[in-house]
Design an enzyme around this catalytic site. Structure first.
Site, PDB file in Angstrom:
ATOM      1  N   ILE A  22       0.837  -1.235   0.116  1.00 48.72           N
ATOM      2  CA  ILE A  22      -0.009   0.044  -0.067  1.00 48.72           C
ATOM      3  C   ILE A  22       0.704   1.137   0.043  1.00 48.72           C
ATOM      4  O   ILE A  22       0.244   2.422  -0.280  1.00 48.72           O
ATOM      5  CB  ILE A  22      -1.120   0.083   1.066  1.00 48.72           C
ATOM      6  CG1 ILE A  22      -0.315   0.055   2.505  1.00 48.72           C
ATOM      7  CG2 ILE A  22      -1.967  -0.948   0.804  1.00 48.72           C
ATOM      8  CD1 ILE A  22      -1.249   0.367   3.790  1.00 48.72           C
ATOM      9  N   SER A  23       2.198   0.940   0.333  1.00 48.78           N
ATOM     10  CA  SER A  23       2.914   2.331   0.280  1.00 48.78           C
ATOM     11  C   SER A  23       4.544   2.110   0.181  1.00 48.78           C
ATOM     12  O   SER A  23       4.742   0.951   0.852  1.00 48.78           O
ATOM     13  CB  SER A  23       2.732   3.203   1.636  1.00 48.78           C
ATOM     14  OG  SER A  23       3.636   3.933   2.021  1.00 48.78           O
ATOM     15  N   GLN A  24       5.161   2.970  -0.448  1.00 50.73           N
ATOM     16  CA  GLN A  24       6.588   2.698  -0.567  1.00 50.73           C
ATOM     17  C   GLN A  24       7.199   4.096  -0.173  1.00 50.73           C
ATOM     18  O   GLN A  24       7.159   5.127  -1.175  1.00 50.73           O
ATOM     19  CB  GLN A  24       6.994   2.361  -1.929  1.00 50.73           C
ATOM     20  CG  GLN A  24       6.524   1.208  -2.545  1.00 50.73           C
ATOM     21  CD  GLN A  24       7.068   0.729  -4.119  1.00 50.73           C
ATOM     22  OE1 GLN A  24       8.153   1.295  -4.275  1.00 50.73           O
ATOM     23  NE2 GLN A  24       6.508   0.173  -4.720  1.00 50.73           N
ATOM     24  N   GLY A  25       7.578   4.088   0.944  1.00 49.85           N
ATOM     25  CA  GLY A  25       8.257   5.515   1.656  1.00 49.85           C
ATOM     26  C   GLY A  25       9.656   5.333   1.254  1.00 49.85           C
ATOM     27  O   GLY A  25      10.337   4.506   0.718  1.00 49.85           O
ATOM     28  N   ALA A  26      10.485   6.423   1.899  1.00 52.48           N
ATOM     29  CA  ALA A  26      11.899   6.585   1.590  1.00 52.48           C
ATOM     30  C   ALA A  26      12.477   5.227   2.437  1.00 52.48           C
ATOM     31  O   ALA A  26      13.727   4.946   2.086  1.00 52.48           O
ATOM     32  CB  ALA A  26      12.374   7.644   2.000  1.00 52.48           C
ATOM     33  N   ALA A  28      10.614   2.612   4.349  1.00 49.09           N
ATOM     34  CA  ALA A  28       9.962   1.390   4.230  1.00 49.09           C
ATOM     35  C   ALA A  28       8.848   0.953   3.253  1.00 49.09           C
ATOM     36  O   ALA A  28       8.535   1.995   2.669  1.00 49.09           O
ATOM     37  CB  ALA A  28       9.297   1.128   5.569  1.00 49.09           C
ATOM     38  N   VAL A  30       5.150  -0.594   2.869  1.00 51.01           N
ATOM     39  CA  VAL A  30       4.153  -0.942   3.914  1.00 51.01           C
ATOM     40  C   VAL A  30       3.159  -1.698   2.938  1.00 51.01           C
ATOM     41  O   VAL A  30       2.567  -1.582   2.076  1.00 51.01           O
ATOM     42  CB  VAL A  30       3.171   0.276   4.280  1.00 51.01           C
ATOM     43  CG1 VAL A  30       2.160  -0.184   5.234  1.00 51.01           C
ATOM     44  CG2 VAL A  30       4.440   1.210   5.301  1.00 51.01           C
ATOM     45  N   ASP A 160       7.529  13.191  12.737  1.00 43.74           N
ATOM     46  CA  ASP A 160       7.065  13.347  11.415  1.00 43.74           C
ATOM     47  C   ASP A 160       5.707  13.544  11.204  1.00 43.74           C
ATOM     48  O   ASP A 160       4.858  12.822  10.667  1.00 43.74           O
ATOM     49  CB  ASP A 160       7.578  12.024  10.696  1.00 43.74           C
ATOM     50  CG  ASP A 160       7.463  11.863   9.231  1.00 43.74           C
ATOM     51  OD1 ASP A 160       7.257  13.239   8.568  1.00 43.74           O
ATOM     52  OD2 ASP A 160       7.472  11.127   8.408  1.00 43.74           O
TER      53      ASP A 160
END
Ligand code: ATP
Length: 257
Positions: A22-26, A28, A30, A160
């Site tokens: 559901i998410s690709q951050g810097a 991690a 998710v 954050d």
């Protein structure tokens, strides 16, 4: 981030463990899953798996140490928050710090417009509403401020704060929206007034840049809830004074370019 990292996670979890990215951050990746890591009877609202992948630019040993340290720190924070009176946060379910995995409960649901109920999506959904709806938004933002106030009152900082890192979930009893804080990757214990002032400044800036139309009102309501949550007037006064100083520094910096 490449598909091989996703494949790596799927291999690690096994073929009977369906997950959706559901998410690709810097930091991690998710994933969401309906499956509890070791109790198939439990499904609840679903679970979130946060995976910190190996960083190729780091020395492998340093990378391992850092990943473990950050994963453990985030888990510790979740555990601490779960025992903090009044704080709404996901529950820690399981962790594999050596490999960079954290399982936690999923918070949030679908908004009436079909989007995920982050504060960001909620505010966007109400962006073009008539003034009458603003009361609904005000109630939510006061609760958001209260959550941050409780955190700071307990000498914890988030690190954050953005409108994506606040998620709304309807209370099973009253049906009203409750605010949950998520993403404690940069959080921790801090008695420093400066850290709290910076937390408030980061959120204020995030609201101004993402929800500019009503940002002033939104920030006012967040601060209304924030001020309600402190035990000590003196502590609150010090934080507010530092918040103003951080703001002025920020203004100076942006004037200088
Ligand atoms: N417990 C949770 N419940 C519901 N959604 C979650 C949860 N944890 C994470 N998410 C979703 O995944 C997204 C990314 O999670 P998180 O912010 O923890 O990762 P991150 O790598 O630090 O992301 P970023 O670099 O974008 O800050 C969140 O914005 C949210 O949409």
């Amino acid at each position: 981030m490449s598909a091989d990292i996703v494949d790596k996670v799927k291999t690690y979890l096994g073929k009977d463990f369906p997950v959706t990215l559901i998410s690709q951050g810097a930091e991690a990746l998710v994933f969401e899953t309906k499956k509890h890591p070791f109790d198939p009877e439990l499904t609840n609202n679903g679970y979130i798996i946060k995976y910190r992948p190996h960083k190729r630019y780091r020395h492998p040993q340093i990378d391992k140490t850092l990943t473990k340290k950050r994963t453990v720190a985030e888990c510790r924070c979740l555990v601490k928050l779960n025992s903090m009176k009044g704080i709404n946060a996901p529950l820690l379910v399981a962790s594999d710090p050596y490999n960079g995995y954290i399982w936690q409960t999923k918070v949030g649901e679908q908004l009436p417009n079909g989007e995920f109920s982050s504060l960001k999506n909620f505010l966007w959904m109400h962006n073009n509403d008539e003034d009458a709806y603003l009361q609904k938004v005000q109630e939510v933002l006061i609760k958001v401020g209260q959550q941050i106030g409780i955190l700071h009152n307990n000498q914890y900082i988030h690190g954050d704060l953005t409108s994506s890192n606040v998620v709304l979930q309807r209370s099973a009893e009253s049906g009203s929206w409750e605010a949950y804080l998520i993403d404690f990757g940069l959080s921790g214990y801090s008695t420093m007034i400066e850290d709290k002032g910076v937390d408030l400044y980061v959120l204020e800036r995030a609201i101004m840049s993402t929800h500019s139309l009503y940002a002033e009102k939104y920030n006012e309501w967040i601060m209304q809830g924030y001020k309600d949550s402190f035990d000590s007037e003196d502590h609150l006064k010090q934080v507010l004074k530092r918040f103003e100083e951080v703001r002025q520094r920020g203004r100076k910096r942006s004037m200088l370019g």
